[in-house]
Write a protein that holds these residues in place. Structure first.
Motif, short mmCIF file in Angstrom:
data_model
loop_
_atom_site.label_atom_id
_atom_site.label_comp_id
_atom_site.label_asym_id
_atom_site.label_seq_id
_atom_site.Cartn_x
_atom_site.Cartn_y
_atom_site.Cartn_z
N GLN B 55 30.22 69.83 6.75
CA GLN B 55 30.40 71.05 7.55
C GLN B 55 30.33 72.31 6.71
O GLN B 55 30.24 73.40 7.25
CB GLN B 55 31.74 71.01 8.27
CG GLN B 55 31.93 69.78 9.11
CD GLN B 55 33.31 69.71 9.70
OE1 GLN B 55 34.06 70.67 9.66
NE2 GLN B 55 33.66 68.57 10.26
N GLY B 120 31.91 75.31 17.06
CA GLY B 120 30.92 74.47 17.74
C GLY B 120 29.51 74.99 17.62
O GLY B 120 28.56 74.22 17.57
N MET B 123 28.02 73.80 14.35
CA MET B 123 28.12 72.35 14.18
C MET B 123 27.42 71.57 15.27
O MET B 123 26.70 70.63 15.03
CB MET B 123 29.60 71.94 14.13
CG MET B 123 30.30 72.32 12.86
SD MET B 123 29.49 71.60 11.42
CE MET B 123 28.89 73.05 10.64
N TRP B 124 27.70 71.95 16.52
CA TRP B 124 27.12 71.21 17.65
C TRP B 124 25.88 71.92 18.19
O TRP B 124 25.19 71.39 19.06
CB TRP B 124 28.13 71.08 18.80
CG TRP B 124 29.33 70.25 18.46
CD1 TRP B 124 29.44 69.34 17.46
CD2 TRP B 124 30.59 70.26 19.12
NE1 TRP B 124 30.69 68.79 17.47
CE2 TRP B 124 31.42 69.33 18.47
CE3 TRP B 124 31.11 70.96 20.21
CZ2 TRP B 124 32.73 69.08 18.87
CZ3 TRP B 124 32.41 70.72 20.61
CH2 TRP B 124 33.21 69.78 19.93
N THR B 126 26.03 74.63 20.02
CA THR B 126 26.33 75.33 21.26
C THR B 126 27.77 75.78 21.24
O THR B 126 28.61 75.18 20.58
CB THR B 126 26.07 74.43 22.48
OG1 THR B 126 26.63 75.06 23.63
CG2 THR B 126 26.74 73.07 22.32
N VAL B 129 30.59 72.77 25.23
CA VAL B 129 30.06 71.58 25.90
C VAL B 129 31.11 71.13 26.91
O VAL B 129 32.29 71.38 26.72
CB VAL B 129 29.79 70.43 24.90
CG1 VAL B 129 28.53 70.68 24.12
CG2 VAL B 129 30.97 70.21 24.00
N ASP B 131 32.87 68.69 27.51
CA ASP B 131 33.40 67.47 26.93
C ASP B 131 34.83 67.32 27.44
O ASP B 131 35.47 68.30 27.83
CB ASP B 131 33.26 67.68 25.43
CG ASP B 131 34.25 66.96 24.59
OD1 ASP B 131 33.84 66.08 23.86
OD2 ASP B 131 35.43 67.30 24.64
N LEU B 188 32.34 64.28 22.37
CA LEU B 188 31.78 64.95 21.22
C LEU B 188 32.89 65.38 20.27
O LEU B 188 32.74 65.40 19.05
CB LEU B 188 30.98 66.16 21.72
CG LEU B 188 29.89 66.72 20.84
CD1 LEU B 188 28.95 65.62 20.40
CD2 LEU B 188 29.12 67.77 21.62
N HIS B 189 34.03 65.76 20.84
CA HIS B 189 35.17 66.21 20.04
C HIS B 189 35.67 65.02 19.22
O HIS B 189 35.81 63.92 19.74
CB HIS B 189 36.26 66.72 20.96
CG HIS B 189 37.31 67.51 20.25
ND1 HIS B 189 38.27 66.92 19.49
CD2 HIS B 189 37.54 68.84 20.19
CE1 HIS B 189 39.05 67.86 18.99
NE2 HIS B 189 38.64 69.03 19.39
N GLN B 190 35.98 65.25 17.93
CA GLN B 190 36.40 64.11 17.11
C GLN B 190 37.77 63.60 17.54
O GLN B 190 38.59 64.34 18.04
CB GLN B 190 36.42 64.47 15.62
CG GLN B 190 37.10 65.75 15.29
CD GLN B 190 36.11 66.89 15.28
OE1 GLN B 190 35.54 67.21 16.30
NE2 GLN B 190 35.91 67.50 14.16
#
Lengths: 222, 263
Positions: B55, B120, B123-124, B126, B129, B131, B188-190
């Protein structure tokens, strides 16, 4: 006849005879569903893909508008106070009135859904399962909604606040309603899990929501 | 008897005057400690903790994001416990606590959502999301707003407190949904990496700054909460004094025929 059933029958009679209480809700449902294709454009493929979600959201909004009917009239004319003083526990009164709301709003909304599905080019496989999930999910909408209706009884402009309070609580119902429809449409498996959770939500709200609603009513009758 | 002795201090705090005296004594110390912890925590987070191998530097957002998200939930827990206490014991201080915690919780939730979406984006790809974890925290934010709106909407303050308490207890169902959303749904969230059975899965060099920041955030909440509760007690006293002044003025005024004669 037990007082519980008598109260359900009374509320149903009021809902169906009182000029257009049920009709207005259905009309609103129809209007929301009609507005969406106008806003999104008449692409039939797009409409058929989003139809289950649109119908569920429109149903939530239509049911939301009718929630104040559960307690407000009786509160304003004093009938609710009489019921609170009567021998039947207020929790059962709340349950009976929520049940009547489900029968007079949730079931008609779910049953009219196939007609609206035609407007949105809904997939033919989805009709049955969509109505089934709506029938299973609308009790949660009526019973959780009764909490909101009870909390906002004495408020001026309670309607707006009611939606702010109740809509977040509807999210799980909406999510599992949609996901069980999608499970049937998109792929094998997964329907039972989502559908059972949806039923569990309805059953849990059937038991727990009248307690909260009765507590809120008691506070405001003091 | 032992149980009675152990809850006696809580009962004493229920007296607003004693609460105010105690709060006035400990808030400066707690505030000082909070500043020190934030200084240490931020220094560790920005200069000592290594950048993540995947990251990069954005991992540092986590030192704000994770404590804010924990506090967002803890704050709702405080509101729920206070609401329960208010409904069962009918003590005004419990209501004061619930009322004071709501805006603080809303801010922590907003902070968690904003920092999360800032993280996000790189990293993602967007900001947002749909989620399960993100959605459930957003619902938590709406619940905080609903609690505050309900309290503002009801004119009678005692009734407002009771109704808000009922709503707060109904909303408690969201807490387990948030906590376990990452386990129940494949999101998606850890998943949880600190508070989990079997110990944390993150490296001590990242864990320690995170824990210091978490402690700093918790103390910040305690300070803000105590201060807000004090302000609410003072506000209620002002209202009570004003009512009494109005009453006294009404009693002093000549009434009935005498008043008409005076006019």
């Amino acid at each position: 006849m037990s007082p519980f059933l008598a109260l359900v029958r009374r509320d149903l009679a009021l809902a169906f005879r009182e000029g257009g209480a049920v009709g207005t809700t259905l009309g609103f449902y129809l209007m929301v569903v009609t507005m969406l294709p106008l806003g999104l454009g008449p692409d039939l493929n797009l409409l058929s893909r989003i139809a289950p979600g649109v119908l569920w959201v429109a149903l939530l909004l239509a049911a939301l508008l009718s929630l104040d009917r559960i307690f407000l009239n009786d509160y304003e004319e004093g009938a609710l106070e009489v019921m609170a003083l009567g021998p039947m526990p207020l929790e059962l009164v709340a349950a009976a009135k929520s049940l009547a709301h489900w029968i007079s709003t949730g079931i008609p909304l779910a049953l009219i859904t196939p007609a609206l599905g035609l407007l949105l080019n809904l997939d033919i496989d989805a009709y049955g399962v969509l109505v089934l999930t709506m029938l299973a999910g609308t009790p949660a909408i009526s019973f959780i909604g009764a909490i909101g209706g009870a909390l906002t009884l004495g408020l001026r402009r309670g309607g707006l606040l009611l939606s702010l309070l109740v809509l977040p609580l509807y999210v799980p119902t909406l999510i599992f309603g949609i996901s069980s429809v999608n499970a049937v449409l998109m792929g094998p498996g997964g329907f039972a899990a989502s559908f059972l959770i949806l039923c569990a939500l309805s059953l849990a709200s059937l038991v727990l929501a009248p307690i909260a609603a009765a507590a809120a009513i008691r506070m405001q009758l003091q | 008897m032992k149980a009675m002795a152990s809850i006696a201090p809580v009962y004493q705090l229920a007296n607003p005057t004693r609460f105010m005296a105690l709060a006035a004594r400990i808030v400066p110390w707690l505030a000082g400690l909070t500043v020190v912890l934030f200084a240490i925590g931020l220094y560790m987070a920005f200069f000592i903790a290594p950048p993540d191998y995947q990251q990069g530097e954005t991992v540092r957002i986590m030192y704000i994001h994770v404590p804010a998200a924990w506090l967002a939930m803890m704050c709702y827990g405080v509101i729920a416990i206070s609401s329960f206490g208010y409904l069962v014991f009918r003590h005004p201080m419990a209501d004061v606590s619930a009322k004071a915690a709501a805006p603080i919780g809303a801010v922590f939730t907003a902070l968690a959502l904003i920092t999360g979406s800032l993280w996000g984006k790189p990293m993602w790809g967007t900001y947002w999301v749909w989620d399960a974890r993100l959605t459930s925290v957003l619902i938590l934010f709406f619940l905080y707003l609903g609690l505050m709106a309900l309290r503002n909407g009801v004119e009678d303050e005692t009734l407002a407190g009771k109704l808000t308490a009922v709503m707060a207890l109904v909303g408690t169902v969201i807490l387990p949904i948030i906590k376990f959303s990452v386990d129940w749904w494949n999101t998606l969230h850890q998943p949880a990496s600190v508070m989990r059975i079997g110990g944390p899965t993150i490296h001590p060099s990242i864990l320690w700054p995170l824990l210091v920041m978490a402690l700093a955030f918790t103390l910040l909440f305690v300070v803000l909460h105590l201060k807000a509760m004090g302000n609410e007690v003072l506000r209620r006293r002002v209202v009570a004094l004003r009512m009494r002044a109005v009453q006294r003025a009404a009693n002093l005024e000549p009434q009935g025929p005498a008043r008409e004669a005076a006019e």
